[in-house]
Enzyme design. Structure first.
Site, mmCIF file in Angstrom:
data_model
loop_
_atom_site.group_PDB
_atom_site.id
_atom_site.type_symbol
_atom_site.label_atom_id
_atom_site.label_comp_id
_atom_site.label_asym_id
_atom_site.label_seq_id
_atom_site.Cartn_x
_atom_site.Cartn_y
_atom_site.Cartn_z
ATOM 1 N N LYS A 181 -62.822 -5.562 -25.232
ATOM 2 C CA LYS A 181 -63.866 -4.928 -24.295
ATOM 3 C C LYS A 181 -64.614 -4.060 -25.468
ATOM 4 O O LYS A 181 -63.687 -4.028 -26.947
ATOM 5 C CB LYS A 181 -63.967 -4.671 -23.014
ATOM 6 C CG LYS A 181 -63.669 -5.545 -22.367
ATOM 7 C CD LYS A 181 -64.277 -6.748 -21.733
ATOM 8 C CE LYS A 181 -64.106 -7.139 -20.831
ATOM 9 N NZ LYS A 181 -62.210 -8.167 -20.321
ATOM 10 N N ASN A 182 -66.092 -3.700 -25.186
ATOM 11 C CA ASN A 182 -66.328 -3.005 -26.349
ATOM 12 C C ASN A 182 -66.293 -1.614 -26.725
ATOM 13 O O ASN A 182 -65.804 -0.708 -27.166
ATOM 14 C CB ASN A 182 -68.173 -3.079 -25.382
ATOM 15 C CG ASN A 182 -68.494 -4.097 -26.163
ATOM 16 O OD1 ASN A 182 -68.057 -4.913 -26.148
ATOM 17 N ND2 ASN A 182 -70.297 -4.311 -25.858
#
Length: 374
Positions: A181-182
């Site tokens: 994920k980010n």
């Protein structure tokens, strides 16, 4: 691969925070969790939070708050990771799989409304690629049917529906900090709610079904087992790593949005020639650059493009096998042809590398290789 699909952001304070936490007693919900909760207050104002070891556990905690009965149904999109469906099954419910819309790959409000029954208890909106599902329509559907709206915002840290952070619009929302994920801490999740009753139930479920959190806050002389629960608390080392990441969140989002904006511009010829559709951003959505994808008209072209890109050192990937078309979906009574948009998406979608380590040269090399091939 020269151009990898995944590469996590390295926050400057990660090592210092981890050294500090390793010198501590590693107590759950310790100093770094308190600092992390303060950080979450600025990201999700007016909400209550529970950090968990994974988004899967956040979803399971959210479903626990509904206290499903056997045979209760929960609507969710078929083009999705299995976590939400598993959470429904784990709590005794039945996942009812819905089709998507081809413009955003998010749940179709029309299809979901057609699948409502007297046993429906909730609808789960997964926001694909960090792009908001149609939350206006989904909120109306949920309110009119008297059911809960849960946001599977796994891909959505620092993404918005209009001016509201994703995960805060429905009754509950769940965010992921998985290593893909980010913002990441290896694994990790967050359950968000504005409903005090859900939060009170969830914070007991999270700690083995006990009122230990209330006991530590001075609300009870002793703590005891009150309801079915799990061990769903984020560890202090994960909290320390995640805090360092979230303190750089605006930088991460800017970098990823730059990548997706360059892909959008440079791959316009694919759409002009009718070869592939670039991902769409509805007017109500403000994304976070988690994913950039193309939808090809010809699945055979997509299947030949992937190894050609790999031969040039560029790692691109397809995405989910729709839940209804999986072996588990078949056990639940679904057939591949039941949800045609979800199946078509699986056959035609290609994700390009998006991460903070990509250079403009990497982006140009990827787009030029695609354009030359097709």
């Amino acid at each position: 691969m020269d151009i990898s699909f995944y590469s996590r952001f390295h926050a400057p304070l990660e090592s210092a925070y981890l050294e500090e936490v390793l010198a501590s007693g590693l107590e759950t919900d310790g100093l770094f969790m308190k600092r992390l909760l303060d950080c979450a207050d600025s990201l999700y104002p007016g909400c209550r939070f529970l950090f968990t070891p994974s988004c899967t556990l956040a979803l399971e905690t959210a479903l626990a708050c509904l206290r499903l009965l056997p045979g209760d149904e929960v609507l969710l999109p078929s083009f999705n990771f299995p976590s939400a469906a598993n959470a429904v099954l784990r709590h005794g419910g039945r996942p009812v799989l819905c089709d998507i819309t081809p413009d955003t790959q998010n749940i179709s409000v029309r299809d979901a409304s057609n699948r409502l029954t007297s046993r429906t208890r909730a609808v789960i909106a997964m926001h694909y690629a960090g792009v908001s599902a149609p939350l206006g329509g989904l909120k109306r559907l949920a309110e009119e049917a008297g059911i809960a709206l849960i946001e599977d915002a796994a891909q959505c840290v620092d993404a918005y529906y209009e001016d509201q952070p994703l995960g805060t619009v429905g009754d509950m929302g769940c965010v992921s900090f998985h290593h893909t994920k980010n913002a990441v801490c290896g694994e990790g999740g967050l359950m968000i709610t504005k409903n005090h009753g859900h939060w009170q139930y969830a914070r007991q479920y999270r700690l083995h079904g006990t009122n230990r959190a209330g006991y530590l806050d001075g609300e009870a002389a002793r703590y005891t087992w009150n309801l079915p629960g799990s061990c769903a608390a984020l560890s202090e080392p994960q909290a320390a790593l995640l805090l360092a990441q979230l303190q750089c969140l605006s930088q991460i989002t800017r970098s990823r949005l730059h990548v997706t904006e360059q892909y959008w511009k440079q791959l316009a010829p694919l759409e002009e020639r009718g070869i592939a559709m670039r991902m769409r951003i509805p007017a109500y959505a403000r994304p976070n650059g988690h994913i950039f994808y193309l939808r090809f008209q010809d699945p055979a072209l997509l299947n030949s493009l992937i190894p050609a890109l790999a031969a040039h050192g560029i790692d691109c990937k397809t995405h989910y096998v729709p839940l209804h078309a999986s072996p588990m979906g078949e056990k639940l009574g679904y057939h591949k042809e039941d949800l045609p948009e979800s199946l078509a998406c699986y056959q035609t979608l290609l994700r390009l590398p998006v991460h903070t380590a990509l250079t403009d040269e990497d982006i140009a090399r990827t787009t030029e290789t695609i354009l030359r091939f097709v």
